[in-house]
Design a protein around this motif. Sequence first.
Motif, PDB file in Angstrom:
ATOM      1  N   GLU A  73      22.618  -2.412 -26.261  1.00  0.00           N
ATOM      2  CA  GLU A  73      23.162  -2.684 -27.674  1.00  0.00           C
ATOM      3  C   GLU A  73      22.446  -2.679 -28.824  1.00  0.00           C
ATOM      4  N   ASP A  74      21.153  -2.496 -28.644  1.00  0.00           N
ATOM      5  CA  ASP A  74      20.507  -2.061 -29.642  1.00  0.00           C
ATOM      6  C   ASP A  74      20.386  -0.569 -30.226  1.00  0.00           C
ATOM      7  N   ILE A  75      21.382   0.113 -29.563  1.00  0.00           N
ATOM      8  CA  ILE A  75      21.769   1.463 -30.106  1.00  0.00           C
ATOM      9  C   ILE A  75      23.350   1.471 -30.375  1.00  0.00           C
ATOM     10  N   LEU A  76      24.116   1.173 -29.469  1.00  0.00           N
ATOM     11  CA  LEU A  76      25.388   1.074 -29.915  1.00  0.00           C
ATOM     12  C   LEU A  76      26.032  -0.613 -29.746  1.00  0.00           C
ATOM     13  N   GLU A  77      26.122  -0.865 -31.057  1.00  0.00           N
ATOM     14  CA  GLU A  77      26.342  -2.525 -31.206  1.00  0.00           C
ATOM     15  C   GLU A  77      27.774  -2.756 -31.198  1.00  0.00           C
ATOM     16  N   PHE A  78      28.220  -3.150 -30.084  1.00  0.00           N
ATOM     17  CA  PHE A  78      29.709  -3.272 -29.808  1.00  0.00           C
ATOM     18  C   PHE A  78      29.744  -5.091 -29.791  1.00  0.00           C
ATOM     19  N   GLY A  79      28.677  -5.510 -29.297  1.00  0.00           N
ATOM     20  CA  GLY A  79      28.784  -6.912 -28.845  1.00  0.00           C
ATOM     21  C   GLY A  79      29.406  -7.473 -27.741  1.00  0.00           C
ATOM     22  N   LEU A  80      29.433  -6.504 -26.919  1.00  0.00           N
ATOM     23  CA  LEU A  80      30.107  -6.641 -25.497  1.00  0.00           C
ATOM     24  C   LEU A  80      29.258  -7.723 -24.765  1.00  0.00           C
ATOM     25  N   ASP A  81      28.085  -7.794 -24.657  1.00  0.00           N
ATOM     26  CA  ASP A  81      27.164  -8.761 -23.962  1.00  0.00           C
ATOM     27  C   ASP A  81      27.579 -10.017 -24.617  1.00  0.00           C
ATOM     28  N   LYS A  82      27.703 -10.444 -25.804  1.00  0.00           N
ATOM     29  CA  LYS A  82      28.008 -11.600 -26.353  1.00  0.00           C
ATOM     30  C   LYS A  82      29.447 -12.063 -26.082  1.00  0.00           C
ATOM     31  N   ALA A  83      30.422 -10.847 -25.980  1.00  0.00           N
ATOM     32  CA  ALA A  83      31.567 -11.313 -25.837  1.00  0.00           C
ATOM     33  C   ALA A  83      31.603 -11.634 -24.057  1.00  0.00           C
ATOM     34  N   TYR A  84      30.769 -11.279 -23.317  1.00  0.00           N
ATOM     35  CA  TYR A  84      31.001 -11.474 -21.720  1.00  0.00           C
ATOM     36  C   TYR A  84      30.335 -12.873 -21.772  1.00  0.00           C
ATOM     37  N   LEU A  85      29.280 -13.371 -22.364  1.00  0.00           N
ATOM     38  CA  LEU A  85      28.816 -14.574 -22.344  1.00  0.00           C
ATOM     39  C   LEU A  85      29.719 -15.676 -22.800  1.00  0.00           C
ATOM     40  N   SER A  86      30.311 -15.285 -23.902  1.00  0.00           N
ATOM     41  CA  SER A  86      31.272 -16.196 -24.600  1.00  0.00           C
ATOM     42  C   SER A  86      32.626 -16.336 -23.668  1.00  0.00           C
ATOM     43  N   LEU A  87      32.768 -15.417 -23.012  1.00  0.00           N
ATOM     44  CA  LEU A  87      34.141 -15.608 -22.135  1.00  0.00           C
ATOM     45  C   LEU A  87      33.555 -16.411 -20.905  1.00  0.00           C
ATOM     46  N   ASN A  88      32.355 -16.444 -20.185  1.00  0.00           N
ATOM     47  CA  ASN A  88      32.147 -17.324 -19.155  1.00  0.00           C
ATOM     48  C   ASN A  88      31.895 -18.609 -19.632  1.00  0.00           C
ATOM     49  N   GLU A  89      31.263 -18.931 -20.917  1.00  0.00           N
ATOM     50  CA  GLU A  89      31.140 -20.397 -21.395  1.00  0.00           C
ATOM     51  C   GLU A  89      32.386 -20.971 -21.730  1.00  0.00           C
ATOM     52  N   LEU A 324      49.132 -28.900 -26.777  1.00  0.00           N
ATOM     53  CA  LEU A 324      47.883 -29.088 -26.309  1.00  0.00           C
ATOM     54  C   LEU A 324      47.136 -28.065 -25.389  1.00  0.00           C
ATOM     55  N   ALA A 325      48.142 -27.892 -24.357  1.00  0.00           N
ATOM     56  CA  ALA A 325      47.693 -26.762 -23.401  1.00  0.00           C
ATOM     57  C   ALA A 325      47.436 -25.294 -24.078  1.00  0.00           C
ATOM     58  N   PHE A 326      48.342 -25.096 -24.974  1.00  0.00           N
ATOM     59  CA  PHE A 326      48.140 -23.703 -25.692  1.00  0.00           C
ATOM     60  C   PHE A 326      46.785 -23.875 -26.366  1.00  0.00           C
ATOM     61  N   ALA A 327      46.723 -24.729 -27.155  1.00  0.00           N
ATOM     62  CA  ALA A 327      45.487 -24.733 -27.892  1.00  0.00           C
ATOM     63  C   ALA A 327      44.252 -24.793 -26.958  1.00  0.00           C
ATOM     64  N   ASN A 328      44.166 -25.286 -25.804  1.00  0.00           N
ATOM     65  CA  ASN A 328      43.287 -25.377 -25.034  1.00  0.00           C
ATOM     66  C   ASN A 328      42.873 -23.803 -24.304  1.00  0.00           C
ATOM     67  N   ILE A 329      44.096 -22.885 -24.192  1.00  0.00           N
ATOM     68  CA  ILE A 329      43.894 -21.718 -23.828  1.00  0.00           C
ATOM     69  C   ILE A 329      43.419 -20.741 -24.728  1.00  0.00           C
ATOM     70  N   ARG A 330      43.766 -21.066 -25.933  1.00  0.00           N
ATOM     71  CA  ARG A 330      43.410 -20.392 -26.992  1.00  0.00           C
ATOM     72  C   ARG A 330      41.955 -20.477 -27.385  1.00  0.00           C
ATOM     73  N   LYS A 331      41.188 -21.528 -26.967  1.00  0.00           N
ATOM     74  CA  LYS A 331      39.683 -21.694 -26.907  1.00  0.00           C
ATOM     75  C   LYS A 331      39.191 -20.773 -26.046  1.00  0.00           C
ATOM     76  N   VAL A 332      39.731 -20.375 -25.040  1.00  0.00           N
ATOM     77  CA  VAL A 332      39.103 -19.535 -23.967  1.00  0.00           C
ATOM     78  C   VAL A 332      38.742 -18.263 -24.925  1.00  0.00           C
ATOM     79  N   PHE A 333      39.650 -17.726 -25.657  1.00  0.00           N
ATOM     80  CA  PHE A 333      39.552 -16.418 -26.485  1.00  0.00           C
ATOM     81  C   PHE A 333      38.652 -16.834 -27.609  1.00  0.00           C
ATOM     82  N   THR A 334      37.689 -16.606 -27.865  1.00  0.00           N
ATOM     83  CA  THR A 334      36.815 -16.853 -28.999  1.00  0.00           C
ATOM     84  C   THR A 334      36.822 -15.764 -29.972  1.00  0.00           C
ATOM     85  N   PRO A 335      36.539 -15.725 -31.090  1.00  0.00           N
ATOM     86  CA  PRO A 335      36.351 -14.599 -32.055  1.00  0.00           C
ATOM     87  C   PRO A 335      35.143 -14.058 -31.483  1.00  0.00           C
ATOM     88  N   ILE A 336      34.214 -14.627 -31.080  1.00  0.00           N
ATOM     89  CA  ILE A 336      33.113 -13.705 -30.589  1.00  0.00           C
ATOM     90  C   ILE A 336      33.365 -12.535 -29.192  1.00  0.00           C
TER      91      ILE A 336
END
Length: 370
Positions: A73-89, A324-336
């Motif tokens: 990521e220090d060469i090609l910065e897409f933010g995929l590592d942060k996206a993967y961590l955000s998805l798991n959390e 409420l269920a739709f809002a909870n599902i939306r929280k899974v897909f974060t801006p990161i």
Amino acid sequence: MTEVYLYFMPNGDGEFNLSLMWCLIAITLLLKVLFSVTALYFMGNESSGERSMCVTCGLFFFVLAMVVLIVDEDILEFGLDKAYLSLNESVAGFLETQGVNSKKSASLIGFKLILAIWCGFVGAFFTFPGLRFAKMHYDSLKYARESAVWKLIFNVSFISPFLLLLLWVKPIARDYFTVRTFPGMKSTLMTPDAFETLRLVAIVVVALFRFILMPSYLQSYLNMANERIAELKKEAGQILSTEIQKKVARVFYYLCVVALQYVAPLLMCFFFTFLLKTLGGYSWSVYLSEAKTNFTEDGSQSSTTTLPVKEDDSILAASRHFSLAFANIRKVFTPILYRGVLNFMTWWLCSVWFVTSTIGMVYHSYFASH
């Protein structure tokens, strides 16, 4: 129109952005068009060469995508590592709210493998549009041989996607604009938010620039009719008028496909840029004022409040439970997550767009002419 409306009337109450629906519909239609055009090469026995070319390019870009995805990521910065961590959390948090205890996390290899498969399909779909654009660019330079200005314009149009790719190379782009302080300057050239918006603006400008040049490129394709007639005149013997008409008609009948091959990659980059802007929480007005988003600092969306529900009001209760269920599902897909995935997808579209055009340009310049 939606972006203008949301700029003057921010959706602080969580109003749904309808521009997302239009972008998704447009991308779906573009993928369908590219799939239909590519499927033509798999029909019949006369297009075995084109069929082999699509399969080969798809596999080539699949392998190339796997190489790109392991770059640091220090060469090609897409933010995929942060996206993967955000998805798991976010998935772990969602499962906890549903009463499910799961300590297993999604595989990083599987996450990137899905992206690589998508990249392979994009490479197969963009193969002949890129080769067709290379042919039109080669012919445009041939017809503009006496005009240095037009040659410069066409060459800038051809090299512009490569310049877009450099904006994601951290040592060249971000470190230069947002980290390095030049002599005589008290601060960097721009803020990180301004640099992120610069990428989006650059893609839109390049796409509009090629849209403006579209009539010139299509005219270079239509000039193939004159070239075919000139070749027929060089042949010995009598030439039937019907044969000349067929040669010319084939060029004009195929013009619609050529126009689709020219426009579809442009619109794909265009709408993916808009998706990245909206879902990633960016703002077009970052140069004018502080960006206004509905996201908290940790990249999650603002929490929604749950209203008390009466047991006797079943219809209203079901509607609120669904919301409420739709809002909870939306929280899974974060801006990161959106930023990482869509940054990579947008960059990959520009990459395939440029690589296929370059391969076609090399072929027409050094092999087709001999």
